[in-house]
Write an enzyme that holds these catalytic residues in place. Structure first.
Site, PDB file in Angstrom:
ATOM      1  N   HIS A 176       8.229 -51.657 -39.543  1.00  0.00           N
ATOM      2  CA  HIS A 176       7.002 -50.885 -39.288  1.00  0.00           C
ATOM      3  C   HIS A 176       5.842 -51.861 -39.069  1.00  0.00           C
ATOM      4  O   HIS A 176       5.781 -52.921 -39.696  1.00  0.00           O
ATOM      5  CB  HIS A 176       6.712 -49.974 -40.487  1.00  0.00           C
ATOM      6  CG  HIS A 176       5.624 -48.990 -40.189  1.00  0.00           C
ATOM      7  ND1 HIS A 176       4.301 -49.341 -40.234  1.00  0.00           N
ATOM      8  CD2 HIS A 176       5.658 -47.682 -39.804  1.00  0.00           C
ATOM      9  CE1 HIS A 176       3.567 -48.283 -39.900  1.00  0.00           C
ATOM     10  NE2 HIS A 176       4.379 -47.271 -39.635  1.00  0.00           N
ATOM     11  N   GLU A 185       6.612 -47.169 -31.499  1.00  0.00           N
ATOM     12  CA  GLU A 185       5.372 -46.847 -32.206  1.00  0.00           C
ATOM     13  C   GLU A 185       4.294 -47.855 -31.815  1.00  0.00           C
ATOM     14  O   GLU A 185       4.157 -48.917 -32.439  1.00  0.00           O
ATOM     15  CB  GLU A 185       5.624 -46.860 -33.715  1.00  0.00           C
ATOM     16  CG  GLU A 185       4.523 -46.152 -34.454  1.00  0.00           C
ATOM     17  CD  GLU A 185       4.901 -45.803 -35.871  1.00  0.00           C
ATOM     18  OE1 GLU A 185       4.973 -44.618 -36.183  1.00  0.00           O
ATOM     19  OE2 GLU A 185       5.120 -46.720 -36.661  1.00  0.00           O
TER      20      GLU A 185
HETATM   21  P1  PGA Z   1       0.535 -41.650 -38.066  1.00  0.00           P
HETATM   22  O1  PGA Z   1       1.471 -42.798 -38.641  1.00  0.00           O
HETATM   23  O2  PGA Z   1       1.402 -40.483 -37.720  1.00  0.00           O
HETATM   24  O3  PGA Z   1      -0.425 -41.356 -39.171  1.00  0.00           O
HETATM   25  O4  PGA Z   1      -0.126 -42.216 -36.846  1.00  0.00           O
HETATM   26  C1  PGA Z   1       2.705 -43.091 -38.074  1.00  0.00           C
HETATM   27  C2  PGA Z   1       3.265 -44.328 -38.712  1.00  0.00           C
HETATM   28  O5  PGA Z   1       2.509 -45.285 -38.949  1.00  0.00           O
HETATM   29  O6  PGA Z   1       4.474 -44.393 -39.002  1.00  0.00           O
END
Ligand code: PGA
Length: 256
Positions: A94, A166
């Site tokens: 992450h 992401e």
């Molecule tokens: P968010 O976070 O949905 O609050 O943007 C996603 C993540 O960081 O996994």
């Protein structure tokens, strides 16, 4: 429609009492659906109490991180061997950990391998930061991360891996730009499948679940879930709110 995954990443929120209340509320709102896996990733301290009264027909547990070794003199760390049997999934790589805990692709590759050897499915996160995005090098960054992060696993093991695109700039806590548009996401989902195909062949490219994460909410979830080749969502802030998270789950269930 292929199987969908809705992952809730609670980050550093909810003590055991709060965690159990939230899960209980969610349980009341959500029905079991074999086409949609709902994975809750709470802080480590909540895993054991949640596992005891988890409705396994509806929910699975994941950790937000693991160490890359199974045991040793690593004060304050949690190993995948300790989590084996308690969680089915682990978020690895992450951007919070890449950026705030200085994890590089070498460590992330070891963690992916460590999860797999303990029968934990890695949810590997890749994504470019705002500068890379603005400089138009997102594709190079993401395919580079992926190639490095998958470098220690075999063709047989890739079947257990989930990948989340992401973009760092789209995560709500960073709130630099807001969510990526479906038009931003689609080419990156294709790129991720292409990269996996280059490493492990066409069958793996088609089979690997590719998710999107970054400011997902009940209003935008459907647009991402309908994108060709997108297998689910990684949800941060909205997963802390049972009404919002259950809406996202129901949207996935309707489409599955
Ligand atoms: P968010 O976070 O949905 O609050 O943007 C996603 C993540 O960081 O996994």
């Amino acid at each position: 429609m292929a199987h969908k995954y809705i992952i809730g990443n609670w980050k550093m929120n909810n003590n055991p009492l709060e965690a159990s209340t939230l899960l209980h509320r969610l349980d009341e709102k959500v029905a079991a659906d074999q086409n949609v896996s709902v994975v809750i990733c709470p802080p480590f301290i909540d895993l054991y109490p949640l596992a005891r009264d988890l409705n396994k027909a509806k929910f699975r547990l994941g950790s937000q991180n693991i160490h890359y070794l199974d045991q040793g003199a690593y004060t304050g760390e949690i190993s995948p061997a300790m989590l084996k049997g308690l969680v089915d999934f682990a978020i690895i790589g992450h951007s919070d950990r890449r950026i705030k805990a200085n994890e590089d692709d070498k460590i992330i590759a070891k963690k992916v391998a460590a999860a797999l050897r303990n029968t934990i499915r890695p949810i590997l996160c890749v994504g470019e930061n705002l500068l890379d995005h603005q400089h138009g090098v997102a594709r190079e960054v993401v395919s580079g991360q992926l190639t490095a992060d998958l470098s220690m696993i075999t063709a047989a093991e890739i079947a257990q891996v989930l990948i989340t695109y992401e973009p760092v700039w789209a995560i709500s806590a960073n709130s630099q730009v807001g969510p990526a548009t479906p038009d931003d996401v689609l080419p990156m989902v294709r790129l991720i499948r292409q990269t996996v195909g280059g490493l492990y062949g066409e069958a793996a490219a088609q089979a690997v679940p590719v998710l999107y994460g970054g400011s997902v909410n009940p209003h935008n979830a459907k647009a991402y879930l309908k994108l060709e080749g997108t297998s689910g969502l990684l949800v941060g802030a909205a997963s802390l709110n049972y009404a919002e998270f259950s809406d996202i789950i129901k949207t996935a269930q309707k489409l599955a």
